[in-house]
Design an enzyme around this catalytic site. Structure first.
Site, PDB file in Angstrom:
ATOM      1  N   MET A 234       0.811  -1.214   0.000  1.00 42.37           N
ATOM      2  CA  MET A 234       0.000   0.000   0.000  1.00 42.37           C
ATOM      3  C   MET A 234       0.848   1.269   0.000  1.00 42.37           C
ATOM      4  SD  MET A 234      -2.929   1.292   2.691  1.00 42.37           S
ATOM      5  CE  MET A 234      -4.192   0.198   2.069  1.00 42.37           C
ATOM      6  N   GLY A 235       1.730   1.431   0.989  1.00 39.86           N
ATOM      7  CA  GLY A 235       2.540   2.635   1.072  1.00 39.86           C
ATOM      8  C   GLY A 235       3.411   2.817  -0.151  1.00 39.86           C
ATOM      9  N   ASP A 236       4.047   1.754  -0.603  1.00 41.59           N
ATOM     10  CA  ASP A 236       4.892   1.829  -1.788  1.00 41.59           C
ATOM     11  C   ASP A 236       4.069   2.134  -3.032  1.00 41.59           C
ATOM     12  OD1 ASP A 236       7.863   0.684  -1.203  1.00 41.59           O
ATOM     13  OD2 ASP A 236       6.415  -0.232   0.139  1.00 41.59           O
ATOM     14  N   GLY A 237       2.900   1.520  -3.128  1.00 42.87           N
ATOM     15  CA  GLY A 237       2.062   1.735  -4.301  1.00 42.87           C
ATOM     16  C   GLY A 237       1.604   3.168  -4.427  1.00 42.87           C
TER      17      GLY A 237
ATOM     18  N   GLY B 138       4.554   5.286  -5.472  1.00 43.60           N
ATOM     19  CA  GLY B 138       4.891   5.081  -6.873  1.00 43.60           C
ATOM     20  C   GLY B 138       3.938   5.796  -7.808  1.00 43.60           C
TER      21      GLY B 138
END
Length: 424
Positions: free
Chosen positions: A178-181, A184
């Site tokens: 979630m956080g990375d998505g 990005g």
């Protein structure tokens, strides 16, 4: 692969060009946030050159039964070169590539890029119109700038985990990126904003400080404002909403689940009529949304009882015919065989040498004139080292660096130590 799959099979076309044809992206990032960012750009035709350490992007290590499924999905349409970035000659090669690139993406811990002689002042001195996206857990400044930060930490720090789950259980971290998505996707948007500025009146490149925490805090709005107003923090409520009722996950007769929401007064009236209880919309307990929120358990019990008496398909058919907002709660096996997902090409299948055909997402945004491309599968480690670096370095220098292990080509050389620094 299930024989009943409704997914459309798509082939790669190396001659395909998209809206970002001619844009070169130099990607020094690792794991999910950076690869998500550059995947958005490569899906629309940018030439994304992944600069990998000799053992490869850490994402390659996330294998399932020996297959690099995450790498194959996040890195389609990209090229791979393999450089030992701790070596000054490799750092010089990056500087030369930056001179002809439009965007550079990195996810080292703050300060590592500078230690390699690749800081923004150096890169912008070489290429004043370069857009530099710096991904980190906590940002390039502030008291946490030197701390390592993965998505898990910001999903907790941002307040997301505190409101996710059930009130009688521990806070729940999301079981996906979630956080990375979010970082990005947000990073791809801001990179294009900066690129537009560089090619327009602004005329200059710039640095984008893309922390993982900032997008998570944005997604969590208006939690802080609500606390300031009420003095109360949002509590965990499971699948129930604190804004509208009824809204929940309900078990069906055949032990499946549906999600149902009635966010407007009209939809609630339609729902109650569809289950044979139209009089409830005038019941003082359920007449308005605030009434329903105060008496949500009674109303949920009524809806749950109706759903429990019917199978998943019976519920979907019944509520669809009544115009009530309902949907199934699916797992991966359901998605693979779902006719809607297949018809919309939300998921597709592409050729894969290990799996035969591998399912993955289609084009997330549908552009009518430039719909995105499938140019090539995710690259092998160092597959494009010669193609990308030989024109920059020349035959003699390329041969020297390849022979010394600074450059690695696919199928040649032995993995060495990883590049300096820790990723975000």
């Amino acid at each position: 692969m299930a024989e009943t799959s409704h997914l459309h099979r798509k082939s790669f076309d190396s001659s395909a060009t998209g809206a970002l044809h001619g844009v070169r992206v130099l990607d020094l990032s690792r794991l999910v946030a950076g690869n998500t960012l550059t995947k958005v750009l490569s899906d629309h035709g940018a030439e994304v050159v992944k600069v990998e350490p000799p053992e490869g992007d850490t994402l390659r290590a996330w294998r399932v039964q020996g297959v690099e499924t995450s790498w194959k999905i996040f890195c389609r349409n990209k090229k791979s070169i393999c450089l030992e970035l701790r070596n000054p000659d490799a750092q010089e090669a990056v500087r030369q590539l930056a001179a002809t690139s439009d965007i550079l993406v990195e996810s080292f811990r703050p300060g590592v890029l500078e230690a390699m002689g690749l800081g923004p002042e150096v890169l912008l001195g070489i290429n004043p119109r370069l857009v530099i996206v710096r991904i980190s857990g906590w940002g390039q400044d502030g008291p946490f700038r030197h701390k390592p930060g993965f998505g898990t930490l910001v999903e907790g720090y941002s307040g997301f985990a505190a409101v996710n789950g059930f009130p009688d259980r521990e806070p729940v971290l999301p079981p996906m990126f979630m956080g990375d998505g979010y970082a990005g996707l947000y990073g791809a948007a801001t990179a294009m904003i900066a690129l537009l500025a560089a090619r327009g009146a602004h005329g200059k490149g710039q640095v984008i400080d893309m922390s993982l925490i900032d997008p998570m805090l944005m997604v969590m709005d208006p939690q802080v404002a609500n606390y300031r107003l009420t003095g109360k923090t949002k509590q965990r409520t499971g699948s129930r909403s604190t804004n509208t009722s009824p809204r929940n996950a309900y078990r069906t007769k055949d032990d499946r689940w549906v999600c149902l929401s009635s966010s407007t007064q009209g939809m609630t009236a339609k729902l109650l009529a569809s289950i044979g209880r139209p009089e409830l919309i005038e019941d003082p307990r359920f007449r308005t949304n605030p009434d329903r929120l105060r008496n949500w358990e009674e109303l949920d019990g009524i809806v749950a009882g109706f759903v429990a008496g019917r199978t998943l398909e019976e519920n979907l058919r019944h509520f669809d015919e009544a115009g009530v907002t309902i949907g199934p709660i699916y797992d991966a096996s359901d998605l693979l065989d779902d006719p809607y997902v297949g018809a919309r090409e939300a998921l597709i299948e592409v050729p894969d040498e290990e799996m035969g055909w591998i399912p993955m997402h289609g084009m997330v945004a549908r552009l009518s004139g430039t719909p995105g491309i499938l140019a090539r599968p995710a690259p092998k480690l160092g597959e494009h080292s010669r193609e990308v670096l030989l024109p920059v370095l020349g035959e003699a220098e390329y041969g020297r660096l390849s022979g010394s292990g600074v450059i690695r080509e696919h199928g040649h050389g032995t993995p060495a130590a990883s590049a300096a620094g820790a990723g975000a």
